[in-house]
Design an enzyme around this catalytic site. Structure first.
Site, PDB file in Angstrom:
ATOM      1  N   TYR A 158      -0.011  40.937  62.960  1.00  0.00           N
ATOM      2  CA  TYR A 158       0.107  39.834  63.911  1.00  0.00           C
ATOM      3  C   TYR A 158       0.115  38.521  63.133  1.00  0.00           C
ATOM      4  CZ  TYR A 158      -0.869  42.993  67.810  1.00  0.00           C
ATOM      5  OH  TYR A 158      -0.796  43.994  68.744  1.00  0.00           O
ATOM      6  N   TYR A 192       0.004  50.381  63.158  1.00  0.00           N
ATOM      7  CA  TYR A 192      -0.944  50.064  62.086  1.00  0.00           C
ATOM      8  C   TYR A 192      -2.188  50.932  62.193  1.00  0.00           C
ATOM      9  CZ  TYR A 192      -2.321  47.178  66.052  1.00  0.00           C
ATOM     10  OH  TYR A 192      -2.624  46.736  67.306  1.00  0.00           O
ATOM     11  N   ARG A 213      -2.143  53.739  65.051  1.00  0.00           N
ATOM     12  CA  ARG A 213      -1.633  53.481  66.390  1.00  0.00           C
ATOM     13  C   ARG A 213      -0.110  53.332  66.324  1.00  0.00           C
ATOM     14  NH1 ARG A 213      -3.153  49.989  70.646  1.00  0.00           N
ATOM     15  NH2 ARG A 213      -2.683  51.985  71.615  1.00  0.00           N
ATOM     16  N   HIS A 216       3.708  48.702  69.366  1.00  0.00           N
ATOM     17  CA  HIS A 216       3.737  48.297  70.780  1.00  0.00           C
ATOM     18  C   HIS A 216       3.968  46.794  70.896  1.00  0.00           C
ATOM     19  CE1 HIS A 216      -0.456  48.238  69.368  1.00  0.00           C
ATOM     20  NE2 HIS A 216      -0.592  47.173  70.130  1.00  0.00           N
ATOM     21  N   HIS A 218       3.092  43.456  73.465  1.00  0.00           N
ATOM     22  CA  HIS A 218       2.225  42.988  74.549  1.00  0.00           C
ATOM     23  C   HIS A 218       2.972  42.091  75.531  1.00  0.00           C
ATOM     24  CE1 HIS A 218      -1.610  44.296  72.772  1.00  0.00           C
ATOM     25  NE2 HIS A 218      -1.073  43.983  71.611  1.00  0.00           N
TER      26      HIS A 218
END
Lengths: 301, 301
Positions: A158, A192, A213, A216, A218
């Site tokens: 991020y 990640y 994970r 994805h 958001h």
């Protein structure tokens, strides 16, 4: 004198909790004691094993800091957060698109972009176009919908992790058009690993799990008079899509980028289509626990 | 793509734990996940409630210090320590008198006293005589048995709490006679409250519980060739005997001081008789968890 046995001790505990003033606390603790005791009996748990577990739980608690919540991470990898969310989603289905957790990486003042713009301000990587329509539960378009989107870059980071909060990247806000439609360019996000340097990481390794994970994206979608939708879309071709280490993937939220989508508003790059449905405001809350272990802070802090 | 539901998520977690190298860890974690998930489904646990619980567990972990183990205290007040000990005692019955935890108040260099002496070196209060016989499982006397005893005074304090470790009180060692018999004077001990200034104390108050343990007397009994016995006797007339907040009272270890015991070796004061049976050395361990929350340190530290 009551004779405590491996079964009567359970009733003795519940009897001693009988004066609990809060009826819900009483119900929850009674059930917890019954199930935890049944667990100990089923595996014939030894004092030595339980002391090891006590040491582990203590370590989990002491690994928590203002910016890290190891207990939610433990809850996540045991599928408990996902279960609590699924129990909640039983009613959420009535409310529109399934929700997911807001997480700590949401930022309120992301740039307002025009339909068709890219949210990749600094990062580069394989591009996709994401498009769809925002409607109410019955499929009636919501022309005033605001779509806020944020995600990792093509390397699984991020912007707040990558730039230390100095600049925004891989996030943007869009106003839907007169038919509630939206489309924008982005990069294909990467999944990640959860933090594996604490006691939960030790458990994950002891269990031979990858600890990752799937990728994805958001979303936070709102429209006047409608319930705010906090959710995330998962990429169906991610190698971890069937083995999310925190069990946060929900089938209705799995998508796939198609290389050959004639309906896509931008051609030449893969396209993901997803339509969001919003419930009426005040029709219920769908706050979720955990799922993305990086998302714990918004809940507990 | 697997469809996670409130039931299939449990199987998904267990499947992901399938590579666990240690078969016992695999078994224990599978059972834990099944029972914890069943609990969440039974009470329809909400995300808000689970976040409160996460906060509670974090607080429990962070209340632990080198001299305080709040997680064992939690385990104790939920009857979990008692259950794990009872499961273990299923086999211990074969080994002689039921065992209990050593605890942090045991001291190795307590004074060697003569049969009939009092262990009350400094404290005063209502006196009792404690007597009995140490035998093997078949009832054969063990003439070389060493009996080490320690307890709270008549106000519920151990000497290390009362004198800050400066002097010993309410403890002593005795050699059994040629028939394995012993007797000594002591004060009637008083029960006490578990530490209620942490998160477990908050739970105890929310549950309307008194948080107290009944009075008890610790024993460590040994004889060459026999299994060392660590145990405690509880006073049957204590107001908390049927509501021990940590469920540590075991019926076979409950005693009562009789004012009119013609067999008592000292007359004029109430008498407690208890016969101890020792198993053969190497016939099994009976280490116990918790029970006395003050006893947690010896286990975990």
């Amino acid at each position: 004198m009551r004779d405590l046995t491996i079964t009567s001790v359970t009733d003795a505990v519940i009897e001693q909790m009988g004066n609990t003033a809060d009826p819900r606390l009483k119900q929850v603790m009674e059930s917890l004691v019954r199930h935890m005791h049944a667990f100990a009996r089923d595996v014939n748990l030894t004092p030595e094993e339980w002391l090891k577990a006590i040491g582990f739980l203590t370590n989990v608690g002491q690994t928590c800091t203002p910016v890290r919540q190891e207990f939610i991470l433990l809850s996540d990898v045991l599928g408990f957060s996902a279960l609590v969310n699924l129990l909640h989603d039983k009613t959420a289905v009535e409310l529109g698109t399934e929700s997911s957790l807001l997480g700590p990486f949401y930022q309120q003042n992301a740039p307002l972009l025009s339909l068709g713009d890219t949210i990749a301000a600094h990062s580069t990587g394989p591009e996709v176009v994401l498009y769809g329509q925002v409607t109410d539960k019955a499929g009636v378009p919501l022309p005033n919908a605001l779509i806020q989107v944020w995600q990792t870059d093509s390397e699984g980071a991020y912007d707040v992790q990558k730039f230390d909060g100095a600049q925004m990247d891989m996030r943007g806000n869009f106003n839907a058009d007169a038919e509630g439609r939206f489309h924008f360019r982005t990069l294909k996000p990467l999944g990640y690993s959860i933090p594996l340097d604490g006691p939960v990481g030790n458990l994950i390794r002891a269990q031979g799990r990858h600890g990752c994970r799937p990728a994805h994206i958001h979303f936070l979608i709102s429209a006047p008079g409608y319930r705010e939708l906090v959710t995330a879309l998962y990429l169906g071709d991610d190698q971890y899509i069937d083995s999310d280490t925190v069990f946060g993937v929900s089938t209705p939220l799995v998508t796939l980028a198609r290389a050959d989508d004639p309906a896509a508003p931008i051609q030449g790059i893969p396209a993901i289509r997803y339509d969001f449905r919003l419930g009426i405001a005040g029709s219920g809350e769908t706050g979720r626990v955990g799922a993305d272990p990086a998302q714990i802070l918004a809940n507990v802090a």
